[in-house]
Design an enzyme around this catalytic site. Structure first.
Site, PDB file in Angstrom:
ATOM      1  N   GLU A  48     -26.834  71.103 -39.209  1.00 42.46           N
ATOM      2  CA  GLU A  48     -27.456  70.522 -38.020  1.00 42.46           C
ATOM      3  C   GLU A  48     -27.527  68.998 -38.168  1.00 42.46           C
ATOM      4  O   GLU A  48     -27.830  68.483 -39.245  1.00 42.46           O
ATOM      5  CB  GLU A  48     -28.865  71.100 -37.880  1.00 42.46           C
ATOM      6  CG  GLU A  48     -29.714  70.483 -36.791  1.00 42.46           C
ATOM      7  CD  GLU A  48     -31.177  70.910 -36.875  1.00 42.46           C
ATOM      8  OE1 GLU A  48     -31.852  70.916 -35.832  1.00 42.46           O
ATOM      9  OE2 GLU A  48     -31.640  71.251 -37.990  1.00 42.46           O
ATOM     10  N   LYS A 128     -29.300  73.660 -28.867  1.00 41.18           N
ATOM     11  CA  LYS A 128     -30.463  74.309 -29.478  1.00 41.18           C
ATOM     12  C   LYS A 128     -31.529  74.643 -28.438  1.00 41.18           C
ATOM     13  O   LYS A 128     -31.950  73.784 -27.665  1.00 41.18           O
ATOM     14  CB  LYS A 128     -31.036  73.393 -30.558  1.00 41.18           C
ATOM     15  CG  LYS A 128     -32.161  73.996 -31.390  1.00 41.18           C
ATOM     16  CD  LYS A 128     -32.531  73.027 -32.506  1.00 41.18           C
ATOM     17  CE  LYS A 128     -33.640  73.540 -33.392  1.00 41.18           C
ATOM     18  NZ  LYS A 128     -33.947  72.583 -34.487  1.00 41.18           N
ATOM     19  N   CYS A 180     -30.813  75.900 -36.637  1.00 41.14           N
ATOM     20  CA  CYS A 180     -32.079  75.761 -37.361  1.00 41.14           C
ATOM     21  C   CYS A 180     -33.157  76.721 -36.865  1.00 41.14           C
ATOM     22  O   CYS A 180     -33.117  77.903 -37.165  1.00 41.14           O
ATOM     23  CB  CYS A 180     -32.534  74.308 -37.291  1.00 41.14           C
ATOM     24  SG  CYS A 180     -33.816  73.910 -38.529  1.00 41.14           S
TER      25      CYS A 180
END
Length: 518
Positions: A48, A128, A180
């Site tokens: 990330e 995300k 994540c």
């Protein structure tokens, strides 16, 4: 390697400081990519926000400085990043890369892409969705902040798996991405799993000691806190992989940034049974590799986690209807109820809600062996389906005929289809079966004898619909046009016994209780 096996790699990256120029970071990524390629990797996952330090930990008020942390325009062609994609293309190794994206519409996202080296193109982009942390920093100047909500919008592309060509014997494996914090949310995994994902790619930056962020004890042992964070990381990766019968690859940005901010390592590759196949041994730049046989996903997808047979979606509405926690009423709330006469406690009132209708899954069965006909039927009917109806397709396997033009074709196609359909229906339990042949096909009666679900042919279905629309209806069919004499004889026979002719310009009309030539 077996043809359905791919060699996957996670490119773990150690400390990246706020003062590090992109060129330095890119040089490290080049070396990792070379190392992976030398070990035969076909796909390499970077972490990330791999191109910079994890800047969301800082409060950045200067707009120019903030803009400098983002990638603008096509990340595969910009001056800062193009060399990485050029190298991937030279090595013929696909890469998945996380970065801070400044979109054309002015919005900013925490994003990742999958770059297909052989075609030199981006196959998929993910933004995300589950942004952790806060908008404002903590008052404690020593706190580790997480300001993703300040700098990014929640992703707007959803969880969309994609197929990758030129891998695993050209079987086009199904891959999906998350970033994540997404890995901690079971819903993210299930959205990918419901689309048959076989490999999940997840880059991450996870603090080792951030008591303010995690709501834990500020006096806790940092080393113990780091071990707990590492445990939670592996827990969700292994659980998500197992419960969706998929491989997963996760790549960390780790080490101690700016001599102060610790990030866990733990980059690993997990199998569909939840077992760790390969794991990082350091918190430095490191390549982790594993050979992944995609056929290993089938066991879980067809048995323990066979979603079609075992999921009970009528009980899951709370998952999408509710965000925050709603606790059941306390027992004291029911104390005013009259005492029970049978010595038992009164149950607290239960919430009442109408469960959503059970989805209707219809199997469209093409009893001939021509897949293009099945595809055409699906394309034609899909736009007409209600939201609670899904259409699934079946094409008769060889030696079924490629078209049904005679009584012999009818029998052969029915036999071939019947043998394949019984185990399919026992496994999938479709709500109904529609036989896509415009005749009184033998398969219809065969299935009705063996199955309890409704079975109907498209001819019978069209006649039912026509009769609900009016007293008369017409049928136009195309096909071989016989000689005039044969056509005349055919008309007489058809009028006598109620059959329909097939001819280029034959039109027959039906009316309740009678038949006549139009």
């Amino acid at each position: 390697m077996p043809s359905n096996t791919i060699r996957l790699a996670a490119a773990q990256m150690g400390a990246t400081h706020r003062s590090d120029p992109r060129s330095k970071t890119l040089d490290r990524m080049h070396k990792l990519l070379d190392d992976a390629a030398n070990q035969g990797a076909e796909v390499v996952l970077f972490p990330e926000i791999a191109l910079t330090t994890f800047f969301p930990r800082y409060l950045i008020d200067d707009s120019e400085e903030l803009a400098s942390w983002f990638e603008h325009g096509d990340v595969t062609k910009s001056e800062n990043t193009a060399p990485l994609f050029d190298k991937a293309r030279q090595l013929a190794v696909d890469i998945s890369l996380g970065f801070a994206e400044a979109a054309e519409n002015g919005e900013r996202f925490n994003s990742s892409i999958y770059y297909h080296a052989k075609s030199g193109s981006i196959l998929s982009k993910y933004r995300k969705i589950h942004l952790p942390g806060d908008f404002e920093p903590f008052e404690d100047p020593e706190a580790v902040n997480q300001l993703e909500k300040r700098y990014f919008k929640p992703g707007d592309l959803g969880f969309q798996p994609f197929r990758v060509p030129d891998l695993a014997g050209s079987s086009e494996p199904i891959m999906g991405m998350m970033i994540c914090n997404d890995r901690r949310w079971t819903e993210a995994w299930r959205c990918l799993g419901l689309q048959g994902v076989e490999v999940v790619l997840c880059g991450y930056n996870t603090p080792g000691f951030a008591p303010h962020l995690f709501g834990s004890d500020k006096n806790a042992d940092p080393k113990q806190a780091e071990q707990t964070a590492l445990f939670h990381h592996k827990l969700v990766m292994q659980h998500g992989s197992y419960t969706n019968a998929t491989f997963s690859v996760c790549a960390a940005r780790c080490g101690v940034d700016d001599g102060k901010y610790s990030l866990i390592g733990g980059s690993c590759i997990v199998g569909p049974e939840g077992d760790i196949l390969a794991e990082a041994k350091t918190i430095e730049d490191e390549i982790i590799i594993a050979d992944c046989d995609l056929s290993a996903c089938r066991q879980g997808k067809t048995r323990t986690f066979d979603f079609a047979r075992h999921r009970r979606v009528e009980h899951y509405s709370r998952i999408v209807d509710q965000t925050g926690t709603i606790e059941p009423p306390t027992l004291s709330d029911t104390a005013s109820q009259p005492p029970s006469t049978n010595g038992t406690h009164h149950l607290p009132p239960q919430p009442t809600s109408t469960p959503p209708p059970k989805p209707i899954r219809i199997l469209l069965c093409n009893p001939n062996a021509t897949p293009s006909m099945t595809a055409s039927c699906l394309t034609m009917v899909t736009p007409t389906l209600p939201p609670d109806v899904s259409l699934h397709t079946f094409t008769a396997p060889p030696p079924a005929p490629t078209a049904i033009e005679s009584a012999t074709d009818n029998v052969l196609s029915a036999a071939s289809s019947f043998r394949a359909l019984l185990p399919l229906q026992n496994r999938e339990n479709y709500s109904a079966i529609l036989v896509a042949c415009y005749s009184d096909h033998a398969l219809i009666r065969m299935l009705r004898e063996e199955l309890e679900v409704p079975v109907m042919g498209i001819m019978e279905a069209s006649l039912f619909v026509a009769r609900t629309l009016g007293a008369r209806f017409g049928i136009v069919a195309t096909g071989y046009e016989p000689p005039q004499r044969d056509r005349a004889r055919g008309r007489r026979e058809a009028l006598r016994d109620g059959r329909f002719l097939r001819g280029d310009r034959e039109l027959w009309a039906g009316r309740a209780g009678s038949r006549e030539e139009a």
